[in-house]
Design an enzyme around this catalytic site. Structure first.
Site, mmCIF file in Angstrom:
data_model
loop_
_atom_site.group_PDB
_atom_site.id
_atom_site.type_symbol
_atom_site.label_atom_id
_atom_site.label_comp_id
_atom_site.label_asym_id
_atom_site.label_seq_id
_atom_site.Cartn_x
_atom_site.Cartn_y
_atom_site.Cartn_z
ATOM 1 N NE ARG A 134 -2.573 1.170 3.610
ATOM 2 C CZ ARG A 134 -3.534 1.274 4.623
ATOM 3 N NH1 ARG A 134 -4.720 1.434 4.433
ATOM 4 N NH2 ARG A 134 -3.103 1.539 6.066
ATOM 5 C CG ASP A 176 -3.860 2.792 11.326
ATOM 6 O OD1 ASP A 176 -4.948 3.505 11.910
ATOM 7 O OD2 ASP A 176 -4.021 1.836 10.386
#
Length: 567
Positions: A182, A468
């Protein structure tokens, strides 16, 4: 070191020893390292520069379109289905067939491109590992370049890690997960690499360097003739997907591989994107392997999209789960859309981490994971995400019990009932209450995550959850929303307004953080700097688009003594 200019701190000048060999117009301002130079080769940088030059204007236009959409939403408009693309939504087209190498994705693990993490994740028993340059990574020069080195070693099968504290060497098993990567979102710059006098686009750096060095080996070892495989974050509409599709086509042409070799899953993690899922798949139809419910970012995007709507205030973040009508509708429509187009519909993240010192709490946490995954597989999802290797077995059991040996549910669960979902279903106001503990938790999590991010860690275990950037963003925008509209904490009988207590809460939570982490770690960490940034963003008159855009200035370090000369 704290950044003072528009992009970070400038290291003291010294005698020039080495410099990267760069093509015309490329300027590397990050620290020189012989290992990094093996990634930052002249040919690889030329590929990145070619991508930047071809796509910088479409990217800038796409970012301007985001600003225009935000202006409309702030003036009272609501996102919805585009009448101009109804023909795409109602058409009977399908995406290219799913490559055999990734037909079965029932459990995927995610994490940063850190060396030990990559080995453990590939060995975890999951079907896929999504190696993350985005929300789980603090994008310092060291992290980004070492991440590229780590991924190259992983693709070549040579990656090892010598953990001296545990006297253990980590290496890959014979059977490993399939690797997806990603890159960062369109909005993030890479301020250590300048191309034609301006910072490079972060995602083009991440994609370009990884693709250039790994496409041939990956296709032979992992992709069964396909690949590399990617996850694409933060998109808001099909215009942005079209740019990615063009990037893929240019990369395939450069490499001399078949069109449709590269495959990507798009995270549906912004509210505007849920109304463009068919259109996004259509633009990527030769390169798509599905969509994913990026549910934490989706909650963040709900607040951001409706920042000008005082009638759409969220309850405590812990109450905004998949049982909320707008969240369940989003998941159901994603499944129907993907299966109608012949690709995977991936479920959301299980952020729990094992609680080793409390068996009762640990079992309660795992039971929450089981119920969440049972809901996902029953609804028709083809796979799910886990943040910790300890969750893989539990998630795998749930999906295998429901699916058996069938690799996915694309053909068996069509969810035609979801065709009746309306714009109102997807925008329904969340139900719940707001509490002092919710405010305190948001404050604690936001400050601690940001402190870790500033010191190089983008994935942080806090209070038995893996946090996150997405979860920290929820904490930030929720507090901002509550402060802007003078919200009353109505869930615990206190009846106080957030505006009256936020300053005191910040002081008390900082004291609690210091007690929890210890005076020494608190002193060495960047908790005070994190507190200033977080508090400033929560109390700003206008909402910053991303927490990390402002914080990025604090981790950029330019080395003028190593600046390349071929400009």
């Amino acid at each position: 070191m704290i950044g003072l200019g528009s992009y970070g701190y400038t290291a003291p000048s010294s005698k020039k020893i080495n410099a990267y060999d760069v093509p015309q117009g490329v300027d590397i301002r990050g620290r020189f390292d012989e290992e990094f130079a093996k990634i930052l080769t002249k040919d690889a940088l030329q590929f990145v520069a070619d991508l930047q030059r071809e796509f910088r204007n479409p990217i800038k236009y796409a970012m301007e379109c985001r600003k225009e959409a935000k202006r409309r939403y702030n003036e009272g408009a609501l996102p919805g289905f585009d009448p101009a693309t109804r023909y795409i939504r109602e058409g009977k087209w399908t995406c290219a067939p799913v490559p055999p190498a990734v037909a079965d994705r029932r459990v995927e693990i995610t994490g940063p491109v850190e060396r030990k993490m990559i080995i453990n994740a590939l060995n975890s028993g999951a079907k896929v590992f999504m190696a993350d340059f985005e929300d789980a990574l603090s994008p310092s020069w060291e992290n980004l370049m070492r991440g590229q080195i780590n991924l190259k070693d992983a693709v070549e099968g040579t990656i090892t890690f010598n953990d001296k504290t545990r006297n253990r060497v980590y290496k890959l098993n014979n059977e490993i997960a399939k690797l997806f990567v990603r890159p960062r979102g369109w909005h993030l710059p890479e301020a250590h690499i300048f191309i034609d006098g301006e910072p490079a686009t972060g995602c083009l750096v991440d994609f370009g360097l990884y693709f250039y060095h790994n496409y041939a080996t990956f296709r032979n070892t992992q992709g069964q003739g396909f690949g590399p495989f990617f996850y694409l974050p933060k998109m808001e509409n099909s215009r942005e997907a079209k740019i990615w599709n063009s990037v893929f086509e240019k990369a395939e042409k450069m490499a001399g591989i078949e069109k449709g070799s590269i495959r990507a899953t798009v995270l549906i993690e912004t509210l505007p994107a849920v109304f463009q899922m068919d259109e996004i798949l259509y633009e990527l139809r030769d390169h798509s392997v599905g969509l994913n419910c990026g549910r934490w970012d989706y909650i963040f995007s709900y607040v951001k999209t409706f920042q000008g709507h005082p009638d759409r205030l969220l309850p405590d973040r812990g109450q905004v789960g998949m049982t909320q009508h707008f969240m369940r509708s989003y998941s159901d429509l994603l499944i129907r859309t993907c299966h109608r187009r012949g690709v995977h519909a991936m479920g959301g993240m299980a952020a729990q981490i094992p609680i080793r010192d409390d068996p009762t709490a640990n079992e309660a946490a795992f039971e929450l994971v089981r119920k969440d995954k049972q809901r996902e597989v029953k609804a028709g999802h083809d796979g799910t995400w886990a943040a910790h290797p300890g969750l893989i077995k539990t998630c795998m059991e749930v999906f295998t019990n429901a699916m058996g040996n069938t690799p996915n549910q694309i053909e068996t669960v069509k969810r035609d009932d979801a065709s009746n979902l309306t714009e109102d279903d997807l925008l329904q106001r969340p139900q719940g209450v707001r509490t002092m503990e919710g405010l305190r938790l948001n404050t604690r999590v936001g400050i601690q995550y940001l402190a870790a991010w500033l010191t190089g860690s983008g994935s942080v275990p806090l209070y038995n959850l893996m946090e996150d950037a997405a979860t920290a963003e929820i904490s930030r925008v929720q507090i901002w929303q509550w402060l802007k509209y003078g919200v009353e904490l109505d869930g615990d009988g206190l009846g106080v307004r957030v505006n009256h207590v936020f300053g005191r809460v910040v002081e008390e939570e900082m004291a609690r953080i210091e007690r929890e982490v210890g005076k020494e770690k608190f002193k060495k960490g960047m908790y005070k700097e994190a507190c200033k940034i977080f508090t400033r963003q929560c109390t700003a008159s206008t909402l910053d688009d991303f927490l990390t855009l402002d914080a990025y200035n604090y981790i950029v370090i330019h080395h003028p003594n190593y600046v390349s000369s071929k400009l």
